[in-house]
Design a protein around this motif. Structure first.
Motif, PDB file in Angstrom:
ATOM      1  N   HIS A   8      44.969  52.296 -18.180  1.00 48.38           N
ATOM      2  CA  HIS A   8      45.411  52.897 -16.653  1.00 48.38           C
ATOM      3  C   HIS A   8      46.289  54.254 -17.059  1.00 48.38           C
ATOM      4  O   HIS A   8      46.013  55.224 -16.359  1.00 48.38           O
ATOM      5  CB  HIS A   8      45.756  51.950 -15.843  1.00 48.38           C
ATOM      6  CG  HIS A   8      44.938  51.035 -15.459  1.00 48.38           C
ATOM      7  ND1 HIS A   8      43.866  51.407 -14.829  1.00 48.38           N
ATOM      8  CD2 HIS A   8      45.095  49.628 -15.046  1.00 48.38           C
ATOM      9  CE1 HIS A   8      43.390  50.152 -14.065  1.00 48.38           C
ATOM     10  NE2 HIS A   8      43.935  49.269 -14.379  1.00 48.38           N
ATOM     11  N   SER A  12      45.048  58.063 -16.173  1.00 50.13           N
ATOM     12  CA  SER A  12      45.580  58.757 -15.386  1.00 50.13           C
ATOM     13  C   SER A  12      46.218  60.235 -15.802  1.00 50.13           C
ATOM     14  O   SER A  12      46.506  61.002 -14.913  1.00 50.13           O
ATOM     15  CB  SER A  12      46.411  58.002 -14.381  1.00 50.13           C
ATOM     16  OG  SER A  12      47.462  57.433 -15.160  1.00 50.13           O
ATOM     17  N   TRP A 100      56.869  58.768  -8.008  1.00 51.91           N
ATOM     18  CA  TRP A 100      56.587  59.702  -6.946  1.00 51.91           C
ATOM     19  C   TRP A 100      55.801  60.799  -7.240  1.00 51.91           C
ATOM     20  O   TRP A 100      54.506  60.944  -6.587  1.00 51.91           O
ATOM     21  CB  TRP A 100      57.707  60.061  -6.275  1.00 51.91           C
ATOM     22  CG  TRP A 100      57.552  60.640  -5.064  1.00 51.91           C
ATOM     23  CD1 TRP A 100      57.445  60.329  -3.685  1.00 51.91           C
ATOM     24  CD2 TRP A 100      57.351  62.150  -4.931  1.00 51.91           C
ATOM     25  NE1 TRP A 100      57.202  61.428  -2.753  1.00 51.91           N
ATOM     26  CE2 TRP A 100      57.118  62.514  -3.344  1.00 51.91           C
ATOM     27  CE3 TRP A 100      57.501  63.369  -5.849  1.00 51.91           C
ATOM     28  CZ2 TRP A 100      56.999  64.032  -3.104  1.00 51.91           C
ATOM     29  CZ3 TRP A 100      57.470  64.641  -5.437  1.00 51.91           C
ATOM     30  CH2 TRP A 100      57.252  64.855  -4.069  1.00 51.91           C
ATOM     31  N   SER A 103      52.176  59.551  -7.797  1.00 54.44           N
ATOM     32  CA  SER A 103      51.530  59.165  -6.585  1.00 54.44           C
ATOM     33  C   SER A 103      51.157  60.431  -5.884  1.00 54.44           C
ATOM     34  O   SER A 103      49.894  60.648  -5.120  1.00 54.44           O
ATOM     35  CB  SER A 103      52.304  58.492  -5.721  1.00 54.44           C
ATOM     36  OG  SER A 103      53.354  59.150  -5.004  1.00 54.44           O
ATOM     37  N   GLU A 108      44.570  59.380  -4.368  1.00 49.91           N
ATOM     38  CA  GLU A 108      43.804  58.086  -4.345  1.00 49.91           C
ATOM     39  C   GLU A 108      43.569  57.301  -5.448  1.00 49.91           C
ATOM     40  O   GLU A 108      43.249  56.103  -5.577  1.00 49.91           O
ATOM     41  CB  GLU A 108      42.403  58.052  -3.619  1.00 49.91           C
ATOM     42  CG  GLU A 108      42.556  58.287  -1.926  1.00 49.91           C
ATOM     43  CD  GLU A 108      41.067  58.712  -1.288  1.00 49.91           C
ATOM     44  OE1 GLU A 108      40.141  58.335  -1.961  1.00 49.91           O
ATOM     45  OE2 GLU A 108      40.871  59.243  -0.104  1.00 49.91           O
ATOM     46  N   THR A 111      46.282  53.900  -7.720  1.00 45.08           N
ATOM     47  CA  THR A 111      46.156  52.454  -7.134  1.00 45.08           C
ATOM     48  C   THR A 111      47.396  51.586  -7.342  1.00 45.08           C
ATOM     49  O   THR A 111      48.173  52.048  -8.419  1.00 45.08           O
ATOM     50  CB  THR A 111      44.878  52.016  -7.854  1.00 45.08           C
ATOM     51  OG1 THR A 111      44.880  51.702  -9.352  1.00 45.08           O
ATOM     52  CG2 THR A 111      43.689  52.702  -7.584  1.00 45.08           C
ATOM     53  N   ASP A 112      47.513  50.499  -7.039  1.00 46.42           N
ATOM     54  CA  ASP A 112      48.391  49.609  -7.475  1.00 46.42           C
ATOM     55  C   ASP A 112      48.489  49.277  -8.793  1.00 46.42           C
ATOM     56  O   ASP A 112      49.494  49.241  -9.442  1.00 46.42           O
ATOM     57  CB  ASP A 112      48.136  48.067  -6.478  1.00 46.42           C
ATOM     58  CG  ASP A 112      48.308  48.300  -5.081  1.00 46.42           C
ATOM     59  OD1 ASP A 112      48.939  49.374  -4.706  1.00 46.42           O
ATOM     60  OD2 ASP A 112      47.944  47.603  -4.287  1.00 46.42           O
ATOM     61  N   GLU A 113      47.213  49.190  -9.448  1.00 45.22           N
ATOM     62  CA  GLU A 113      47.093  48.764 -10.746  1.00 45.22           C
ATOM     63  C   GLU A 113      47.703  50.060 -11.637  1.00 45.22           C
ATOM     64  O   GLU A 113      48.363  49.609 -12.832  1.00 45.22           O
ATOM     65  CB  GLU A 113      45.776  48.367 -11.370  1.00 45.22           C
ATOM     66  CG  GLU A 113      44.985  47.244 -10.756  1.00 45.22           C
ATOM     67  CD  GLU A 113      44.691  47.299  -9.353  1.00 45.22           C
ATOM     68  OE1 GLU A 113      44.574  48.730  -8.687  1.00 45.22           O
ATOM     69  OE2 GLU A 113      44.240  46.479  -8.720  1.00 45.22           O
ATOM     70  N   GLU A 115      50.011  52.200 -10.582  1.00 45.16           N
ATOM     71  CA  GLU A 115      51.315  52.287 -10.571  1.00 45.16           C
ATOM     72  C   GLU A 115      52.075  51.398 -11.425  1.00 45.16           C
ATOM     73  O   GLU A 115      53.060  51.541 -11.852  1.00 45.16           O
ATOM     74  CB  GLU A 115      51.678  52.138  -8.746  1.00 45.16           C
ATOM     75  CG  GLU A 115      53.052  51.909  -8.614  1.00 45.16           C
ATOM     76  CD  GLU A 115      53.755  51.806  -7.297  1.00 45.16           C
ATOM     77  OE1 GLU A 115      54.848  51.973  -6.685  1.00 45.16           O
ATOM     78  OE2 GLU A 115      52.714  51.583  -6.428  1.00 45.16           O
ATOM     79  N   THR A 116      51.459  49.961 -11.300  1.00 45.19           N
ATOM     80  CA  THR A 116      52.186  48.823 -12.076  1.00 45.19           C
ATOM     81  C   THR A 116      52.216  49.494 -13.560  1.00 45.19           C
ATOM     82  O   THR A 116      53.340  49.172 -14.338  1.00 45.19           O
ATOM     83  CB  THR A 116      51.410  47.678 -11.810  1.00 45.19           C
ATOM     84  OG1 THR A 116      51.611  47.311 -10.429  1.00 45.19           O
ATOM     85  CG2 THR A 116      52.026  46.625 -12.793  1.00 45.19           C
TER      86      THR A 116
END
Length: 134
Positions: A8, A12, A100, A103, A108, A111-113, A115-116
């Motif tokens: 991830h 990203s 931040w 994000s 979009e 995602t939560d994944e 970010e984690t």
């Protein structure tokens, strides 16, 4: 960090590369919004410092599958930051500014994944830097 988290973060990070100058500006801008007092730690060409930030981040992200190989460089970075006046508490603010910025830059795709995974990555790197600085 799990293999999925590493994937991830690495995927990203590739999406952020084309906007790395903007991302660096956003990180610093957000950092100073969160803690105006940290501006005094930065001197010189902010564009150059932004390039260094993004290069360091890219190098660290590329090395996540073999953390042991990048630990010496991350430790050295932590030791250098002591000389700049960085204190352990500053790492939390920098982390918040980075997350931040991601994000904002990923939209979009943040995602939560994702970010984690980034929070775990940043915490791993920051913990290593703080330990070396101590």
């Amino acid at each position: 960090m799990t293999p999925d988290m590493i994937e991830h973060v690495q995927n990203s990070c590739q999406k952020v590369k084309p906007i790395s100058e903007t991302a660096a500006t956003l990180v610093h801008g957000r950092l100073f919004e969160l803690a105006r007092s940290l501006e005094k730690l930065f001197s010189g060409d902010m564009e150059e410092q932004g390039k260094k930030l993004m290069t360091m981040l890219g190098t660290a992200v590329a090395g996540l599958k073999n953390l042991e190989a990048i630990v010496p460089a991350v430790e050295a970075l932590g030791k250098r930051h002591v000389g700049y006046g960085v204190e352990p508490a500053h790492y939390e603010t920098v982390g918040a500014a980075l997350i931040w910025t991601l994000s904002q830059g990923l939209g979009e795709a943040f995602t939560d994944e994702v970010e984690t995974a980034w929070v775990e990555t940043y915490n791993t790197l920051a913990t290593t830097m703080k330990a070396a600085a101590a």
